[in-house]
Design a protein around this motif. Structure first.
Motif, short mmCIF file in Angstrom:
data_model
loop_
_atom_site.label_atom_id
_atom_site.label_comp_id
_atom_site.label_asym_id
_atom_site.label_seq_id
_atom_site.Cartn_x
_atom_site.Cartn_y
_atom_site.Cartn_z
N GLU A 51 0.81 -1.22 0.00
CA GLU A 51 0.00 0.00 0.00
C GLU A 51 0.84 1.27 0.00
O GLU A 51 0.51 2.24 -0.68
N LEU A 69 -9.24 0.70 -2.02
CA LEU A 69 -9.07 -0.75 -2.02
C LEU A 69 -10.27 -1.45 -1.38
O LEU A 69 -10.70 -2.52 -1.84
N GLU A 73 -12.69 -4.11 -3.05
CA GLU A 73 -12.93 -5.41 -2.42
C GLU A 73 -14.42 -5.69 -2.34
O GLU A 73 -14.88 -6.81 -2.59
N VAL A 80 -8.32 -7.88 0.30
CA VAL A 80 -7.28 -7.36 1.18
C VAL A 80 -7.09 -8.37 2.30
O VAL A 80 -7.97 -8.53 3.15
N THR A 86 -2.68 -7.24 -0.88
CA THR A 86 -3.90 -7.13 -1.68
C THR A 86 -3.77 -7.99 -2.93
O THR A 86 -2.81 -7.85 -3.69
#
Length: 244
Positions: A51, A69, A73, A80, A86
């Motif tokens: 990240e 993110l 998801e 994640v 990820t």
């Protein structure tokens, strides 16, 4: 010949412009990430950069990247995973990512209302009908979540197991079937909620309050604790007006 101005013709460029919906920053970042995934040929199972590195590449804060993110998801593009980074889980698809995120946000209030109605009743029934085996499953789920949260995770698996154990303890086949019907939608809201700062520990505390009332055979207390829990975990960033 009159010099009076003519009204704009229908369909001409002189019509008043249609108000466009503002694209939030995290939605823009989510679209950038999916573009990067496609351009680099990433497929299911491939990992994204850490990240910190990804935020630097995109020129955004870690907080904005994290929210992007989470949104990806929720709509099934990435997963994640605590300690594993990820991972790509699906294709971004042809439609715009922002549209998919907004579709999730649009249906979320109805999901929350339905979940509150069903799970409040389920908790009350569980307090009356639970067996020793039911209580053991509920406590096992609490332990799984506590260990995950203690290790820095979000507690998603433990959360799911807890609500499943409470539903089973209600011993209502129809309510269990209804919960199963909206399971995927609840999973969306679960991921969104448990990704909020501090939320996993708050959620765990809410679970304990529900479990204590069920163990005590307190139907009204279990219903109240579940309602308060669902209300608390329903405070998610995607529904707030102040997001950019």
């Amino acid at each position: 010949m009159s010099d009076a101005p003519r009204p704009p013709e229908t369909g001409s460029s002189r019509e008043f412009p249609v108000r466009l919906m503002r694209t939030r920053l995290y939605e823009q970042v989510a679209e950038q990430i999916t573009t990067w995934i496609s351009q680099n040929g990433l497929t299911t199972g491939d990992r994204l950069p850490p990240e910190r590195e990804l935020a630097s590449r995109l020129g955004v804060s870690r907080a904005t990247l994290s929210q992007a993110l989470v949104a990806l998801e929720v709509i099934g593009v990435v997963a994640v995973r605590h300690g594993d980074g990820t991972v790509v889980t699906g294709s971004p698809g042809a439609s715009r990512i922002a549209d998919a995120i907004r579709a999730h946000a649009d249906r979320l209030p109805e999901i929350i209302e339905t979940r509150d109605a069903l799970e409040t009743k389920i908790a009350a029934l569980a307090a009356v009908r639970r067996t020793d085996e039911d209580l053991a499953r509920i406590n096992d789920a609490l332990q799984v979540m506590e260990e995950d949260v203690g290790a820095g995770g979000r507690g998603v698996e433990g959360d799911e197991r807890f609500h499943g154990a409470v539903t089973a303890a209600a011993h209502s086949r129809l309510l269990a079937r209804l919960m199963d019907e909206i399971g995927d939608l609840i999973k969306e809201s679960r991921i969104e909620s448990l990704s909020q700062p501090g939320r996993p520990r708050d959620s765990l505390a809410g679970h304990r309050a529900v479990a204590d009332a069920i163990a005590a055979g307190d139907a009204a207390g279990a219903a109240t604790a579940m309602h308060e829990h669902v209300e608390m975990v329903s405070d998610v960033a995607v529904l707030r007006d102040d997001q950019r």
